[in-house]
Motif scaffolding. Structure first.
Motif, PDB file in Angstrom:
ATOM      1  N   THR A   9       0.894  -1.244  -0.103  1.00 18.53           N
ATOM      2  CA  THR A   9      -0.041  -0.073   0.144  1.00 18.53           C
ATOM      3  C   THR A   9       0.948   1.375   0.001  1.00 18.53           C
ATOM      4  N   PHE A  10       2.054   1.357   0.956  1.00 18.34           N
ATOM      5  CA  PHE A  10       2.849   2.372   0.768  1.00 18.34           C
ATOM      6  C   PHE A  10       3.613   2.569  -0.420  1.00 18.34           C
ATOM      7  N   LEU A  11       4.103   1.458  -0.636  1.00 21.36           N
ATOM      8  CA  LEU A  11       4.964   1.490  -2.391  1.00 21.36           C
ATOM      9  C   LEU A  11       3.829   2.083  -3.277  1.00 21.36           C
ATOM     10  N   ARG A  12       2.771   1.792  -3.252  1.00 14.91           N
ATOM     11  CA  ARG A  12       1.565   2.403  -4.336  1.00 14.91           C
ATOM     12  C   ARG A  12       1.273   3.862  -4.110  1.00 14.91           C
ATOM     13  N   THR A  13       1.772   4.270  -2.995  1.00 10.06           N
ATOM     14  CA  THR A  13       1.620   5.911  -2.735  1.00 10.06           C
ATOM     15  C   THR A  13       2.514   6.744  -3.703  1.00 10.06           C
ATOM     16  N   LEU A  14       3.657   5.932  -4.190  1.00 10.82           N
ATOM     17  CA  LEU A  14       4.727   6.551  -4.631  1.00 10.82           C
ATOM     18  C   LEU A  14       4.573   7.079  -6.002  1.00 10.82           C
ATOM     19  N   ASN A  15       3.808   6.400  -6.723  1.00 14.15           N
ATOM     20  CA  ASN A  15       3.359   6.757  -8.143  1.00 14.15           C
ATOM     21  C   ASN A  15       1.832   6.702  -8.192  1.00 14.15           C
ATOM     22  N   ARG A  16       1.011   7.017  -7.199  1.00 12.53           N
ATOM     23  CA  ARG A  16      -0.377   7.112  -7.167  1.00 12.53           C
ATOM     24  C   ARG A  16      -1.208   6.067  -7.637  1.00 12.53           C
ATOM     25  N   MET A  17      -0.645   4.790  -7.392  1.00 12.06           N
ATOM     26  CA  MET A  17      -1.222   3.766  -8.144  1.00 12.06           C
ATOM     27  C   MET A  17      -2.574   3.652  -7.240  1.00 12.06           C
ATOM     28  N   ASN A  18      -2.459   4.000  -5.917  1.00 13.98           N
ATOM     29  CA  ASN A  18      -3.652   3.770  -5.113  1.00 13.98           C
ATOM     30  C   ASN A  18      -5.030   4.742  -5.585  1.00 13.98           C
ATOM     31  N   THR A  20      -6.270   4.270  -8.449  1.00 14.60           N
ATOM     32  CA  THR A  20      -7.158   3.408  -8.917  1.00 14.60           C
ATOM     33  C   THR A  20      -7.869   2.304  -8.017  1.00 14.60           C
ATOM     34  N   ILE A  21      -7.841   2.551  -6.524  1.00 10.79           N
ATOM     35  CA  ILE A  21      -8.732   1.730  -5.871  1.00 10.79           C
ATOM     36  C   ILE A  21      -9.702   2.949  -5.315  1.00 10.79           C
ATOM     37  N   SER A  22     -11.017   2.603  -5.349  1.00  4.81           N
ATOM     38  CA  SER A  22     -11.711   3.707  -5.043  1.00  4.81           C
ATOM     39  C   SER A  22     -11.972   3.902  -3.780  1.00  4.81           C
ATOM     40  N   SER A  23     -11.828   3.179  -2.887  1.00  8.94           N
ATOM     41  CA  SER A  23     -12.059   3.185  -1.332  1.00  8.94           C
ATOM     42  C   SER A  23     -10.499   3.801  -0.483  1.00  8.94           C
ATOM     43  N   ALA A  24      -9.480   3.759  -1.502  1.00 10.08           N
ATOM     44  CA  ALA A  24      -8.462   4.395  -0.692  1.00 10.08           C
ATOM     45  C   ALA A  24      -8.262   5.877  -0.762  1.00 10.08           C
ATOM     46  N   ARG A  25      -7.650   6.153   0.188  1.00  8.64           N
ATOM     47  CA  ARG A  25      -7.410   7.613   0.695  1.00  8.64           C
ATOM     48  C   ARG A  25      -6.004   7.983   1.099  1.00  8.64           C
ATOM     49  N   VAL A  26      -5.321   8.928   0.445  1.00  7.86           N
ATOM     50  CA  VAL A  26      -3.999   9.106   0.842  1.00  7.86           C
ATOM     51  C   VAL A  26      -3.917  10.628   1.616  1.00  7.86           C
ATOM     52  N   THR A  27      -3.224  10.748   2.747  1.00  2.86           N
ATOM     53  CA  THR A  27      -2.837  11.923   3.228  1.00  2.86           C
ATOM     54  C   THR A  27      -1.479  12.122   3.637  1.00  2.86           C
ATOM     55  N   GLY A  28      -0.839  13.289   3.729  1.00  3.77           N
ATOM     56  CA  GLY A  28       0.494  13.470   3.943  1.00  3.77           C
ATOM     57  C   GLY A  28       1.081  13.954   2.817  1.00  3.77           C
ATOM     58  N   ASP A  29       2.440  14.238   2.687  1.00  2.00           N
ATOM     59  CA  ASP A  29       3.061  14.741   1.540  1.00  2.00           C
ATOM     60  C   ASP A  29       3.938  13.895   0.886  1.00  2.00           C
ATOM     61  N   ILE A  30       4.193  13.617  -0.427  1.00  2.00           N
ATOM     62  CA  ILE A  30       5.068  13.057  -1.084  1.00  2.00           C
ATOM     63  C   ILE A  30       5.593  13.899  -2.072  1.00  2.00           C
ATOM     64  N   THR A  31       6.842  14.125  -2.384  1.00  2.00           N
ATOM     65  CA  THR A  31       7.617  14.597  -3.399  1.00  2.00           C
ATOM     66  C   THR A  31       8.561  13.980  -4.085  1.00  2.00           C
ATOM     67  N   LEU A  32       8.548  14.373  -5.618  1.00  4.50           N
ATOM     68  CA  LEU A  32       9.630  13.882  -6.365  1.00  4.50           C
ATOM     69  C   LEU A  32      10.380  15.015  -6.872  1.00  4.50           C
TER      70      LEU A  32
END
Ligand SMILES: Nc1ncnc2c1ncn2[C@@H]1O[C@H](COP(=O)(O)OP(=O)(O)OP(=O)(O)O)[C@@H](O)[C@H]1O
Length: 255
Positions: free
Chosen positions: A48-57, A59-71
């Motif tokens: 789940t965390f890995l998928r936050t790094l390219n916004r793969m989550n 694509t999962i409708s129930s998934a919600r991400v908070t916090g900051d990720i920068t490239l």
């Protein structure tokens, strides 16, 4: 730690599936020229965390991400971020090899073509060859580029998927248990390949296999129950872990 800017940085990242929190307050940096392994017991939130790094989550409708990720310092969750571009810059290889049901050539050529990276057929041919060479597959497939990608062995298919990710010139490659569906010989080839790719990309890999984490990575992050318990140089994590929970896990007390 060096002064080199981090390729990616996550700060205070949480991920929820509906009301259930799968990742809790994770902060970590991913650096160029390094392989970072994510280890931990099943269900601890590594994928789940890995998928936050390219916004793969996304694509999962129930998934919600908070916090900051920068490239490169840029917020990847900002509305200005083009997600298609992001996923080219931060490529992904999955547990089960998933080549398109198309020729070997097309599997690799598709991305560069849609991203406009190859203005001529000769340039596209060159990208396909270079990507297959970097993925350690060229010698095995150069005389059968028009055969279907799905007709290759599992290990070859996984290297084809790596060639496909490389073809669009990524900066970061995310790998979610890339060898767990493969036999030991195919696994060894993937591990060698990760070693060779390290010099060109920042790589983050989820693995269940601690020996594999120790073999391929320079940094290791240990996750437990959605939290990042410990993150450090792989040698340190495996020889002198600071946290009791890390020690228990790497010595096989639970998992
Ligand atoms: N699509 C989803 N919808 C709802 N819950 C999910 C979804 N994907 C994962 N989860 C839950 O989130 C938690 C973390 O799962 P995740 O797959 O990230 O863990 P993991 O550490 O990668 O596990 P594994 O090593 O078994 O793959 C688990 O409780 C899992 O059941």
């Amino acid at each position: 730690m060096t002064d080199t800017p981090h390729k990616m940085s996550a700060r205070g990242v949480n991920v929820f599936y509906g009301n259930k929190q799968a990742v809790k307050d994770v902060s970590i940096d991913i650096d160029m020229d390094k392989v970072t392994a994510f280890i931990g017991p099943s269900g601890c939130g590594k994928s789940t965390f890995l998928r936050t790094l390219n916004r793969m989550n996304d694509t999962i409708s129930s998934a919600r991400v908070t916090g900051d990720i920068t490239l490169d310092g840029e917020d990847i969750y900002s509305s200005a971020m083009d997600v298609v571009q992001l996923r080219a810059r931060v490529g992904m290889v999955f547990q089960k090899p998933n080549p398109f049901p198309k020729s070997i050539y097309e599997n690799v050529a598709y991305g560069p073509r849609i991203h406009g990276l190859a203005p001529s057929r000769a340039e596209l041919d060159a990208i396909v060859e270079r990507s297959l060479r970097r993925a350690g597959l060229w010698e095995e497939v150069k005389d059968r580029l028009q055969d279907s990608g799905t007709a290759l062995s599992g290990g070859q298919q996984q290297r084809l998927c790596i060639a496909r990710a490389i073809a669009v010139d990524p900066e970061v490659i995310l790998m979610d248990e890339p060898a767990s569906a493969l036999d030991p010989i195919a696994t060894a080839k993937i591990e060698e390949l990760i070693h060779e790719l390290r010099g060109r990309y920042a790589i983050a890999i989820v693995t269940h296999n601690m020996q594999q984490a120790a073999r391929v990575s320079q940094r290791t992050a240990f996750f437990h129950l959605g939290t990042l318990v410990e993150y450090g140089d792989t040698d340190q994590i495996f020889t002198t872990p600071h946290e009791e929970r890390t020690k228990d896990y790497i010595t096989g007390r639970y998992g």
